[in-house]
Design a protein around this motif. Structure first.
Motif, PDB file in Angstrom:
ATOM      1  N   PHE A  74       3.037  10.804  -8.412  1.00 51.58           N
ATOM      2  CA  PHE A  74       3.374  11.075  -9.807  1.00 51.58           C
ATOM      3  C   PHE A  74       2.134  11.408 -10.630  1.00 51.58           C
ATOM      4  N   VAL A  75       0.961  11.029 -10.149  1.00 54.27           N
ATOM      5  CA  VAL A  75      -0.290  11.308 -10.861  1.00 54.27           C
ATOM      6  C   VAL A  75      -0.779  12.722 -10.560  1.00 54.27           C
ATOM      7  N   ARG A  76      -0.426  13.249  -9.410  1.00 54.77           N
ATOM      8  CA  ARG A  76      -0.923  14.556  -8.967  1.00 54.77           C
ATOM      9  C   ARG A  76      -0.727  15.668 -10.001  1.00 54.77           C
ATOM     10  N   PRO A  77       0.427  15.793 -10.679  1.00 56.87           N
ATOM     11  CA  PRO A  77       0.565  16.873 -11.678  1.00 56.87           C
ATOM     12  C   PRO A  77      -0.398  16.729 -12.865  1.00 56.87           C
TER      13      PRO A  77
ATOM     14  N   MET B 109       0.825  -1.198   0.000  1.00 53.66           N
ATOM     15  CA  MET B 109       0.000   0.000   0.000  1.00 53.66           C
ATOM     16  C   MET B 109       0.865   1.256   0.000  1.00 53.66           C
ATOM     17  N   LYS B 110       2.001   1.168   0.717  1.00 59.21           N
ATOM     18  CA  LYS B 110       2.895   2.331   0.763  1.00 59.21           C
ATOM     19  C   LYS B 110       3.459   2.641  -0.625  1.00 59.21           C
ATOM     20  N   THR B 111       3.735   1.592  -1.376  1.00 57.84           N
ATOM     21  CA  THR B 111       4.256   1.789  -2.730  1.00 57.84           C
ATOM     22  C   THR B 111       3.214   2.454  -3.615  1.00 57.84           C
ATOM     23  N   PHE B 112       1.964   2.035  -3.470  1.00 54.95           N
ATOM     24  CA  PHE B 112       0.884   2.629  -4.259  1.00 54.95           C
ATOM     25  C   PHE B 112       0.729   4.113  -3.937  1.00 54.95           C
ATOM     26  N   ILE B 113       0.789   4.462  -2.676  1.00 52.14           N
ATOM     27  CA  ILE B 113       0.662   5.867  -2.269  1.00 52.14           C
ATOM     28  C   ILE B 113       1.845   6.671  -2.785  1.00 52.14           C
ATOM     29  N   ARG B 114       3.042   6.061  -2.778  1.00 54.72           N
ATOM     30  CA  ARG B 114       4.206   6.761  -3.330  1.00 54.72           C
ATOM     31  C   ARG B 114       4.052   6.990  -4.829  1.00 54.72           C
ATOM     32  N   LEU B 115       3.444   6.032  -5.510  1.00 54.50           N
ATOM     33  CA  LEU B 115       3.245   6.183  -6.954  1.00 54.50           C
ATOM     34  C   LEU B 115       2.173   7.224  -7.276  1.00 54.50           C
TER      35      LEU B 115
END
Length: 146
Positions: free
Chosen positions: A10-13, A1-7
């Motif tokens: 990159f979608v935010r911009p 789950m932590k990896t998904f949140i870190r990824l």
């Protein structure tokens, strides 16, 4: 789950493009359901049955919406003659499928464009981190281990 949140950072911009993608996929899903909704009125027209939804399951309070959809499709399709009804049906199916496929194409373009931009950002981040290391780091580590 932590990896998904870190990824997700990159979608935010590309949140605007992500929102467009959600809207296009929602429209695509609606037209997919609409395509399936065409089947019952078409069968009623072909087999000259009365328009009723007795054989279909009732899904909560959505049966009124379903009946409204069926009656509106029937009013659009039924013409004064059988050939007029066939012409209306053909045109209706063509328009629905053209809109559905244009939406599917635009959704695919938006998706792959966003994915490529996210991959580019990730590669740039990795490359920038590699450039910040000293030469001693590269002498101590093998090329394949970087």
């Amino acid at each position: 789950m932590k990896t998904f949140i870190r990824l997700l950072r990159f979608v935010r911009p590309y949140s605007g493009q992500f929102l467009l993608l959600l809207v296009l996929n929602t429209i695509l899903g609606a037209f997919g359901a609409f395509t399936m909704a065409i089947i019952k009125p078409v069968m009623n027209i072909l087999f000259k049955e009365e328009s009723s939804s007795a054989g279909l399951p009732s899904i909560g309070g959505l049966h009124a919406v379903r009946d409204l959809l069926f009656s509106s499709i029937n009013s659009l399709l039924i013409g004064s003659t059988p050939s007029q009804t066939l012409f209306n049906l053909s045109g209706f199916i063509i328009v629905v499928f053209v809109i559905k496929n244009i939406t599917k194409y635009l959704s695919g373009v938006a998706y792959f464009s966003m994915c490529e931009k996210i991959i580019r950002d990730m590669r740039t981040l990795v490359f920038d981190r590699l450039l910040k290391h000293s030469m001693a780091y590269f002498h101590a580590n093998k090329t394949g281990g970087l």
